[in-house]
Design an enzyme around this catalytic site. Structure first.
Site, PDB file in Angstrom:
ATOM      1  N   PRO A   1       0.598  -6.441  -5.273  1.00 15.15           N
ATOM      2  CA  PRO A   1       0.985  -7.601  -4.462  1.00 15.15           C
ATOM      3  C   PRO A   1      -0.257  -8.253  -3.859  1.00 15.15           C
ATOM      4  O   PRO A   1      -1.105  -7.578  -3.290  1.00 15.15           O
ATOM      5  CB  PRO A   1       1.877  -6.991  -3.376  1.00 15.15           C
ATOM      6  CG  PRO A   1       2.340  -5.682  -3.929  1.00 15.15           C
ATOM      7  CD  PRO A   1       1.213  -5.200  -4.787  1.00 15.15           C
ATOM      8  N   GLU A   2      -0.380  -9.564  -4.022  1.00 16.46           N
ATOM      9  CA  GLU A   2      -1.481 -10.301  -3.428  1.00 16.46           C
ATOM     10  C   GLU A   2      -0.938 -11.091  -2.239  1.00 16.46           C
ATOM     11  O   GLU A   2       0.220 -10.951  -1.865  1.00 16.46           O
ATOM     12  CB  GLU A   2      -2.134 -11.188  -4.492  1.00 16.46           C
ATOM     13  CG  GLU A   2      -2.671 -10.368  -5.675  1.00 16.46           C
ATOM     14  CD  GLU A   2      -3.373 -11.205  -6.723  1.00 16.46           C
ATOM     15  OE1 GLU A   2      -3.892 -12.288  -6.383  1.00 16.46           O
ATOM     16  OE2 GLU A   2      -3.403 -10.793  -7.897  1.00 16.46           O
TER      17      GLU A   2
END
Length: 279
Positions: free
Chosen positions: A2-3
């Site tokens: 996840p960014e």
């Protein structure tokens, strides 16, 4: 992994789902997830606490409660699932939070890399992982002047420099590739060799890519879903990431995939010309 856009979308979902809920019980099934304090203390300190809101700094989630804050880093594949009723834990559920209304929040993590820590309320900015972060990729925090000054000191390839979270926070593999393509910069070009036009274009591309991805709810690559169980849609707007073999929409040259600093990297070999020698 996840960014920033995915973590921001998770935060928004959690705000809708758990704000003003009071914790009745905490169960930890994989103790290494908890960085501090000891697991039993972590559990007891949270009982009776009400979630006031959820903030984000970089890729960290910060749950603000009555007297403490819980910092949560999802790392590679961590995610939160909300259930309106008490629900048996899944194979990869490592922490469950049961609320007084019997709803539950499950933390799931296939690789078990995620971490949680309880800290004194109001001290998240000094948490060990957070205090090293660069500015958020929004104006005025992420100023062009400061960005250009910092790049002049970067003698290594621009891609790993952007990934280390100190120049600007929130960028991961997907969005670095996309921003560099938009700015027509080769990922192995040293930051110090970027001219004013290139650094300005990169600054604009970073802000634009992340803003667009947040608006789209993130990018769904393999397992990502937000806290509401919804998939992001930014993958339909990717120009280079995962597009190897397809023609560049600017010039028609086939997108290639290579490795830069041990990370899979996508680029257009015609639009993104390498400058200098990688250090």
């Amino acid at each position: 992994m996840p960014e920033l856009p995915e973590v921001e979308t998770v935060r928004k979902g959690l705000i809708q789902l758990v704000t003003n809920k009071t914790i009745e019980a905490v169960d930890v099934y994989w103790p290494k997830i908890i960085e501090q304090p000891e697991v039993q203390q972590f559990q007891s300190d949270l009982v009776g606490q009400t979630i006031q809101t959820v903030h984000r700094r970089g890729k960290y989630l910060i749950f603000v409660l009555d007297t403490v804050e819980m910092v949560s880093h999802l790392r590679m594949e961590g995610k939160y699932d909300y259930f309106p009723n008490i629900t048996p834990k899944g194979k990869h559920t490592h922490v469950t939070f049961t609320f007084t209304d019997k709803s539950q929040l499950h933390y799931q993590d296939v690789r078990k890399f995620g971490r949680m820590a309880l800290i004194k309320k109001g001290t998240a900015a000094m948490y060990k992982g957070i205090k090293k972060l660069g500015p958020e990729p929004i104006l005025p925090d992420f100023s062009l002047d400061a960005f250009q000054i910092r790049l002049k000191r970067v003698n290594k390839a621009i891609k790993p420099a952007l990934l280390d979270q100190t120049i600007v926070t929130g960028l991961g593999n997907i969005y670095v590739d996309e921003a560099l393509w938009r700015a027509k910069i080769h990922p192995e070009t040293p930051g110090s060799l970027l001219n004013t036009t290139e650094s300005t274009a990169l600054h604009e591309a970073i802000i634009a890519v992340l803003q667009e991805a947040v608006e789209a709810g993130g990018t769904t690559i393999r397992t990502y879903q937000n806290a509401l169980g919804e998939a992001g849609s930014f993958q339909t707007s990717l120009y280079v990431y995962g597009q190897q073999g397809t023609p560049c929409v600017r010039c028609g040259t086939a997108i290639i995939k290579t490795k830069v600093a041990q990370r899979g990297t996508h680029l257009c070999p015609h639009c993104q010309i390498k400058k200098g020698v990688r250090v």
